[in-house]
Motif scaffolding. Structure first.
Motif, short mmCIF file in Angstrom:
data_model
loop_
_atom_site.label_atom_id
_atom_site.label_comp_id
_atom_site.label_asym_id
_atom_site.label_seq_id
_atom_site.Cartn_x
_atom_site.Cartn_y
_atom_site.Cartn_z
N PRO A 145 0.63 -1.29 0.09
CA PRO A 145 0.18 0.05 -0.04
C PRO A 145 0.62 1.23 -0.20
O PRO A 145 2.15 1.28 0.61
N ARG A 155 -1.41 7.42 7.03
CA ARG A 155 -2.64 6.85 6.17
C ARG A 155 -2.07 5.95 4.97
O ARG A 155 -1.22 6.44 4.13
N TRP A 156 -2.68 4.62 5.41
CA TRP A 156 -2.36 3.50 4.01
C TRP A 156 -3.89 3.58 3.18
O TRP A 156 -4.69 3.44 3.58
N ARG A 157 -3.33 3.68 2.02
CA ARG A 157 -4.35 2.96 0.65
C ARG A 157 -3.36 2.46 0.05
O ARG A 157 -2.10 2.45 -1.01
#
Length: 211
Positions: free
Chosen positions: A16, A201-203
Motif C-alpha cells: 500500500p 494513512r495507508w491506501r
C-alpha cells in the motif's frame, strides 16, 4: 522485466501507499534529477534576491550531496517546505525522508525493533505501539561552522507484509551549537514531526505505482 512486472507476473500485490499530513506549505518530492534542478533554480533565485549569490556554489554542493546521500540510502521521497507564494508556509531548516526497511529473507523486523528499543531507546510514537520512534544527535560541519543536528526516526510496519517491511521516515533539522536539547523551539519541531507522522494513512497502491 522490471521488479514491478515480475511481482505482477507472480501474482504478488503491491504494498500500500501512504499519505501524510504535512506542515503548511510543505510538499512531497521525488528523489530525481528533475526535482534537483527545480530546487537548484529556486535556490539561486532566492540567493540573488538576498544579495548572497556568493553562497550559491557551496549551497548547491551541499544540496547535491544531500540528493546523493538520499539515493544511496534508498530514499523513495522527501518532504520539505516548497510553497514560496504561500504566506502560511512554515520555513525552517528541516526535512523528512521516506524509505523502506526490509527484513532478511524469511524473517521479520521484530529483532530489529527489539534492538532499537534496547540500544537506541526507541519508544511508541505518542503511545501508538505500531510506530517506533527514536532520536539521534550529532555535530556536523556546514561550511566553516559547526551545528547540532537532530534526526528523529520513525518505523511503521507496512500493512499486509507480516512485519517484513516497514516505512521509515527520518526527520532531520539543525540548530547552533549553543542551543540546548530542551530549547522550546527544538521541542516544538520534534512535536511537529511527531504529529505529522501520527497522521500516516495507508491506501491501496495505484496501478502505475512501483511494486
Amino acid at each position: 522485466m522490471s521488479a514491478s512486472d515480475l511481482r505482477a507476473a507472480m501474482g504478488i500485490s503491491a504494498d500500500p501507499e501512504f499519505d501524510i499530513t504535512l506542515p503548511p506549505g510543505w510538499s512531497r518530492r521525488a528523489v530525481d534529477d528533475e526535482t534537483f534542478e527545480i530546487m537548484v533554480s529556486g535556490l539561486k533565485q532566492r540567493l540573488m534576491q538576498a544579495h548572497k549569490i556568493e553562497m550559491y556554489a557551496e549551497t548547491r554542493r551541499l544540496l547535491k550531496k544531500s540528493f546523493d546521500d538520499m539515493r544511496a540510502n534508498g530514499a523513495t521521497a522527501f518532504f520539505v517546505a516548497t510553497e514560496e507564494d504561500n504566506p502560511s508556509t512554515l520555513w525552517m531548516p528541516a526535512s523528512m525522508i521516506a524509505s523502506i526497511r526490509r527484513a532478511e529473507p524469511g524473517a521479520s523486523l521484530d529483532a530489529m525493533a527489539r534492538e532499537l528499543i534496547r540500544g537506541h531507546g526507541a519508544t511508541p510514537l505518542l503511545g501508538d505501539v505500531r510506530t517506533l520512534r527514536y532520536e539521534k544527535e550529532k555535530r556536523v560541519q556546514v561550511g566553516s561552522e559547526s551545528v547540532r543536528n537532530w534526526s528523529v526516526t520513525y518505523l511503521l510496519p507496512i500493512p499486509g507484509t507480516n512485519r517484513r517491511r516497514a516505512l521509515q521516515l527520518v526527520a532531520g533539522f539543525g540548530a547552533p551549537l549553543n542551543v540546548p536539547q530542551d530549547d522550546p523551539k527544538v521541542l516544538a519541531i520534534k512535536h511537529l514531526f511527531d504529529t505529522c507522522v501520527s497522521t500516516v494513512r495507508w491506501r491501496a497502491a495505484s496501478a502505475s505505482a512501483p511494486k
